[in-house]
Design a protein around this motif. Sequence first.
Motif, mmCIF file in Angstrom:
data_model
loop_
_atom_site.group_PDB
_atom_site.id
_atom_site.type_symbol
_atom_site.label_atom_id
_atom_site.label_comp_id
_atom_site.label_asym_id
_atom_site.label_seq_id
_atom_site.Cartn_x
_atom_site.Cartn_y
_atom_site.Cartn_z
ATOM 1 N N TRP A 133 6.421 7.951 8.356
ATOM 2 C CA TRP A 133 6.586 7.810 6.796
ATOM 3 C C TRP A 133 6.079 9.179 6.387
ATOM 4 C CZ3 TRP A 133 3.730 4.604 10.403
ATOM 5 C CH2 TRP A 133 2.409 4.802 10.464
ATOM 6 N N TRP A 153 -8.029 4.724 10.551
ATOM 7 C CA TRP A 153 -6.654 4.304 10.635
ATOM 8 C C TRP A 153 -5.719 5.601 11.126
ATOM 9 C CZ3 TRP A 153 -2.051 6.084 8.662
ATOM 10 C CH2 TRP A 153 -2.174 6.891 7.677
ATOM 11 N N TRP A 205 0.931 -1.261 -0.014
ATOM 12 C CA TRP A 205 -0.065 0.163 0.003
ATOM 13 C C TRP A 205 0.824 1.318 -0.049
ATOM 14 C CZ3 TRP A 205 -0.004 -3.488 4.211
ATOM 15 C CH2 TRP A 205 0.563 -2.884 5.367
ATOM 16 N N TRP A 206 2.134 1.153 -0.436
ATOM 17 C CA TRP A 206 3.023 2.370 -0.788
ATOM 18 C C TRP A 206 2.616 3.022 -2.010
ATOM 19 C CZ3 TRP A 206 7.636 -1.059 1.116
ATOM 20 C CH2 TRP A 206 7.748 -0.870 2.380
ATOM 21 N N GLN A 227 3.289 -6.888 1.571
ATOM 22 C CA GLN A 227 3.488 -5.878 2.865
ATOM 23 C C GLN A 227 2.626 -6.512 3.827
ATOM 24 O OE1 GLN A 227 2.619 -1.945 2.078
ATOM 25 N NE2 GLN A 227 3.307 -1.335 4.068
ATOM 26 N N ASN A 263 5.650 0.249 14.207
ATOM 27 C CA ASN A 263 5.175 -0.721 13.667
ATOM 28 C C ASN A 263 6.264 -1.018 12.486
ATOM 29 O OD1 ASN A 263 4.356 1.904 12.614
ATOM 30 N ND2 ASN A 263 3.580 0.850 10.872
ATOM 31 N N HIS A 318 -1.420 0.334 13.828
ATOM 32 C CA HIS A 318 -0.871 -0.544 12.697
ATOM 33 C C HIS A 318 -0.513 -1.893 12.873
ATOM 34 C CE1 HIS A 318 -0.714 3.243 10.247
ATOM 35 N NE2 HIS A 318 -0.726 3.621 11.453
ATOM 36 N N LYS A 343 12.261 6.321 3.205
ATOM 37 C CA LYS A 343 10.923 5.964 3.782
ATOM 38 C C LYS A 343 10.626 6.764 4.919
ATOM 39 C CE LYS A 343 7.159 3.383 3.675
ATOM 40 N NZ LYS A 343 6.387 3.998 4.656
ATOM 41 N N GLY A 397 -3.499 3.567 4.133
ATOM 42 C CA GLY A 397 -2.581 3.434 5.285
ATOM 43 C C GLY A 397 -3.229 2.497 6.274
ATOM 44 N N GLY A 398 -2.181 1.478 7.009
ATOM 45 C CA GLY A 398 -2.490 0.567 7.948
ATOM 46 C C GLY A 398 -2.970 -0.742 7.158
ATOM 47 N N LEU A 458 1.609 -6.279 8.386
ATOM 48 C CA LEU A 458 1.868 -5.522 9.679
ATOM 49 C C LEU A 458 1.822 -6.780 10.771
ATOM 50 C CD1 LEU A 458 0.337 -2.251 9.328
ATOM 51 C CD2 LEU A 458 2.576 -2.658 9.218
ATOM 52 N N TRP A 489 -3.816 10.547 4.234
ATOM 53 C CA TRP A 489 -2.788 11.053 5.000
ATOM 54 C C TRP A 489 -1.656 11.921 4.489
ATOM 55 C CZ3 TRP A 489 2.484 10.268 4.492
ATOM 56 C CH2 TRP A 489 2.746 8.965 3.681
ATOM 57 N N GLU A 492 6.337 7.107 -0.477
ATOM 58 C CA GLU A 492 6.591 5.563 -0.255
ATOM 59 C C GLU A 492 6.878 4.943 -1.464
ATOM 60 O OE1 GLU A 492 2.683 4.865 2.769
ATOM 61 O OE2 GLU A 492 2.195 5.295 0.639
ATOM 62 N N ASP A 524 6.971 -2.767 8.795
ATOM 63 C CA ASP A 524 6.536 -3.311 7.523
ATOM 64 C C ASP A 524 7.284 -4.585 7.175
ATOM 65 O OD1 ASP A 524 4.761 -1.022 6.698
ATOM 66 O OD2 ASP A 524 6.305 0.092 6.610
ATOM 67 N N HIS A 550 8.988 1.504 11.846
ATOM 68 C CA HIS A 550 8.403 2.826 12.033
ATOM 69 C C HIS A 550 7.817 3.093 13.324
ATOM 70 C CE1 HIS A 550 8.142 4.597 7.850
ATOM 71 N NE2 HIS A 550 7.552 3.672 7.565
HETATM 72 C C1 BGC Z 1 2.962 1.662 6.983
HETATM 73 C C2 BGC Z 1 3.711 2.541 6.469
HETATM 74 C C3 BGC Z 1 2.876 3.401 5.480
HETATM 75 C C4 BGC Z 1 1.679 3.769 6.195
HETATM 76 C C5 BGC Z 1 0.973 4.868 5.316
HETATM 77 C C6 BGC Z 1 1.527 2.149 7.561
HETATM 78 O O1 BGC Z 1 0.467 0.907 7.965
HETATM 79 O O2 BGC Z 1 3.429 0.921 8.242
HETATM 80 O O3 BGC Z 1 4.830 1.862 5.995
HETATM 81 O O4 BGC Z 1 3.692 4.500 5.051
HETATM 82 O O5 BGC Z 1 0.837 2.782 6.544
HETATM 83 O O6 BGC Z 1 0.525 4.307 4.070
#
Ligand code: BGC
Length: 421
Positions: free
Chosen positions: A272, A193, A37-38, A92, A303, A380, A340, A69-70, A94, A252, A43, A305, A145
Amino acid sequence: MKFANVFAAALMASAASLALAGGAMAQAKEEVQVLHWWTSGGEAKALATLKDKMQAEGVTWTDVPVAGGGGEGAMTVLRSRVTAGDPPTASQMLGFDIQDWAEQGVLANLNDIAAKGNWDATIPQAIQKFSKYQDQWVAAPVNIHSTNWIWVNKAMFDELGLSEPKDWDELVAALDKIKASGKTALAHGGQPWQDATIFDSVVMTTGGPEFYQKALIDLDPEALGSDTMKTVFERMAKLRTYVDDNFSGRDWNLASAMVINGEAGMQIMGDWAKGEFLNAGKEPGKDFLCYRFPGTQGTVTFNTDQFAMFKVGDNAQDAQTKLAAAIEEPAFQVAFNKIKGSAPTRTDVDTSSLDACGQKAVADVKEAAEKGTLLGSLAHGHAARAAVKNAMYDVVTAAFNGEYTPDQATTELVTAVAGAQ
Ligand code: BGC
């Protein structure tokens, strides 16, 4: 050259080009499909370092981006793909989500590559806890993060004579001053989130690390229903008074942009956000400031990644192994995390080239790990499993939007958490 020699040379040349083409063809067959989700500017730039590295190693990168995000949206897509028997090479992921997928038996065993890369000795235990399932590495962590930060427009702080707020009261005083100047005090996007990301910090500053642990990690009903939690919801309601009218649903990175372009004074967001400032050509200490959320210095709500690797057929395994190895390569760890905004996940890399915010992230994580105050972010996925996390999201967002009084929100939180377990 005699005819026979010319003929032989031509034959050799075409054999060589055939071999080259054959090699290229074999290389082209190596592919990784990566779900993530980058999707923001910062990102995407960070992810490009991994993409480029894989492509330089002859592995084709197929991008599967799912914004949000999240990772809620990404996890929904992932679920449907795995259910349809079409998992990506890597996703990716969490915290507790990794454990949930590992339990389903769909993740690959990375122990060989982990042994070669010395992951056991170089990745902190707090992170290994999520990357390993029943002693098997199933995911490659890429960063650390944390969510308890504020991101500040320096010019605005200078103009208003503001300095780092060190506790809740100083934070409120700074926000009041920005609001009185006619600017938006708090850049925020009203998405569950993001509301929960603020909640991580407010719980930490209000109750301290022991309370955070009891309420959000141990899910102790007494802590969840306590007067301290009521104060948390009062403070969340107070923060709500500093956002602009258009905050609802805003992404965000657009909230970060408000701080970047001087529309808003600060954003409460994970690191981030730094990626967005850097991507906009801004410099830490000069254009923007990174402070720990007031009153949380010495603690870190983290958190990490990770790229969880799915069980794939034999012909995809080589590429998957290359991806896992690349993620833990020390030089890559530095290059990626610089962009990042996070700290490297490996403790044996040279972090001296990170900027001031990056140095602070590394030092704070180290200090918190030593003190036992390195605690997983609820927002997260590193404090509680998805069902509980989502139940808390609902209450936090409803309360933030004024649907519950702080009293009601506290009671609802206890009920929601009990129901989700
Ligand atoms: C991730 C980050 C990301 C952020 C916003 C978080 O859950 O750990 O890597 O940049 O969400 O997208």
